[in-house]
Write an enzyme that holds these catalytic residues in place. Sequence first.
Site, PDB file in Angstrom:
ATOM      1  N   LYS A 167      41.663  52.045  38.887  1.00  0.00           N
ATOM      2  CA  LYS A 167      40.484  51.730  39.702  1.00  0.00           C
ATOM      3  C   LYS A 167      40.029  52.998  40.399  1.00  0.00           C
ATOM      4  CE  LYS A 167      40.675  47.194  39.011  1.00  0.00           C
ATOM      5  NZ  LYS A 167      39.638  46.264  38.555  1.00  0.00           N
ATOM      6  N   HIS A 186      42.456  42.012  26.437  1.00  0.00           N
ATOM      7  CA  HIS A 186      41.716  41.575  27.623  1.00  0.00           C
ATOM      8  C   HIS A 186      40.716  40.517  27.182  1.00  0.00           C
ATOM      9  CE1 HIS A 186      39.298  41.790  31.300  1.00  0.00           C
ATOM     10  NE2 HIS A 186      40.260  42.509  31.855  1.00  0.00           N
TER      11      HIS A 186
HETATM   12  C1  CAP Z   1      42.007  43.087  37.835  1.00  0.00           C
HETATM   13  C2  CAP Z   1      41.014  43.278  36.735  1.00  0.00           C
HETATM   14  C3  CAP Z   1      41.145  42.368  35.509  1.00  0.00           C
HETATM   15  C4  CAP Z   1      41.068  40.887  35.787  1.00  0.00           C
HETATM   16  C5  CAP Z   1      40.662  40.056  34.592  1.00  0.00           C
HETATM   17  C6  CAP Z   1      39.616  43.137  37.292  1.00  0.00           C
HETATM   18  O1  CAP Z   1      41.803  43.988  38.906  1.00  0.00           O
HETATM   19  O2  CAP Z   1      41.093  44.581  36.261  1.00  0.00           O
HETATM   20  O3  CAP Z   1      40.142  42.739  34.617  1.00  0.00           O
HETATM   21  O4  CAP Z   1      42.348  40.515  36.172  1.00  0.00           O
HETATM   22  O5  CAP Z   1      40.886  38.705  34.801  1.00  0.00           O
HETATM   23  O6  CAP Z   1      38.783  43.944  36.928  1.00  0.00           O
HETATM   24  O7  CAP Z   1      39.389  42.177  38.023  1.00  0.00           O
HETATM   25  P1  CAP Z   1      42.397  43.718  40.351  1.00  0.00           P
HETATM   26  P2  CAP Z   1      41.856  37.866  33.834  1.00  0.00           P
HETATM   27  O8  CAP Z   1      43.908  43.756  40.212  1.00  0.00           O
HETATM   28  O9  CAP Z   1      41.880  44.850  41.218  1.00  0.00           O
HETATM   29  O10 CAP Z   1      41.908  42.375  40.797  1.00  0.00           O
HETATM   30  O11 CAP Z   1      43.168  38.586  33.792  1.00  0.00           O
HETATM   31  O12 CAP Z   1      41.946  36.542  34.491  1.00  0.00           O
HETATM   32  O13 CAP Z   1      41.190  37.816  32.507  1.00  0.00           O
HETATM   33 MG    MG Z   2      39.408  44.525  34.981  1.00  0.00          MG
END
Ligand code: CAP
Ligand code: MG
Length: 401
Positions: free
Chosen positions: A138, A255
Amino acid sequence: MTDVIATYFFVPEKGTAPEEAARWIVEEETTGTWTGISTRMEYVRRLDGEVLDLAPQGTGFVTRIRYPAEIFEPGNVPQYLSVVAGNLFGLKRLASVRLLDAEFPESLIPFHGPRFGIRGVRKIIGTRDRPHVGTIIKPKVGLNPEDTAAVATRAAMGGVDLIKDDETLTDQAFCPLRERLPRVMRGLEGVKEETGRTVLYAVNITTRADRIVDLAREAVDLGANMVMIDVITAGFTALQALSESPRITVPIHVHRTMHAAMTRSPVHGIAMRPFARLVRWLGGDQLHTGTVSGKMSHDREEVVGDNRVLTGPCGGLKRVFPVSSGGLQPGNVHRELEVLGNDLILQAGGGIHGHPDGTEAGARAMRQAVDAWMEGLTLEEYAKDHAELARALAKWGVVHG
Ligand code: CAP
Ligand code: MG
């Protein structure tokens, strides 16, 4: 089971009996259409579908429909989807309809599944039953290759097992893949020399269908030890092309960005369950299935069941590592593990890089939370002599039930 059994929840449109609504699904997806037709020859009738059962549930009905196996072209997943998850969603006789699950006979699963699976990935990392910890770099876009590599290296030093690109980072000009990947891998080699630990980097090779295998191969040549695909936006056959190519010799992180457009509504769309089955058949080694305590909307029972589809028996196919991600931080770790078990990758983006003392301390705090779990201690107990965990809990708190 020799045929395909699909389960749907649906709400009939006003004035349509539930039996009639279910019949509309069968007709549309097998041999019929909206009216009688003179061309439905007698010999075609063996391909008729059948409503196996129908029962009221909540605000609607649940029905199981049998589709004869012969309707399906073995191995052609886009064609499978166009039957069990095709035109039916638009039928006016149904106010809403959701595909809950679709079970296929072995004759229609001519796929080799994951090459590595849970055991293969654990072997690379060197773990027996400890849950893995991952991070998403991030901010999700914007960092240049040098800073991306620096963040990855710090996370690896802190103890994560896996680092991944975010779903929207691919090969943009501000961070070209061919510049980012070698730098990140150099950083991870340094960590290996210093600590002896192997850390995976899932580089996002999502791109157009005709280029994805070549790009993934190029990534492997540049040192990638894992690749990542956004499977819903790229398409299931893109995953299949990667996993079936002898040129792609590393595990595949899957993903599911965009899935919630289909999975989120409890009354309309497609549940995660059928997608989880497809990813296992088509060779994903790790798949996001959501959290039970994070930032994304979820249904606990569905997540538990989806993970079971990834990790339970499925012919001879290897088991897929479920990924719990989205709003996680050390305070969620016990909650996720008590519901989802130890065969789990706990991924934290903000929950690592948002640590008051930075990425490395954030990674340490996540690992400490997992170590506490493995030692049977509460987070609060373990935090007493683990400063990074204590600082994380002071910022975000402990998430219970
Ligand atoms: C998590 C994440 C993932 C999500 C996707 C985001 O970041 O990188 O892409 O978890 O959801 O961009 O939100 P954080 P899922 O840890 O900062 O929240 O796994 O439910 O498909
Ligand atoms: Mg993400």
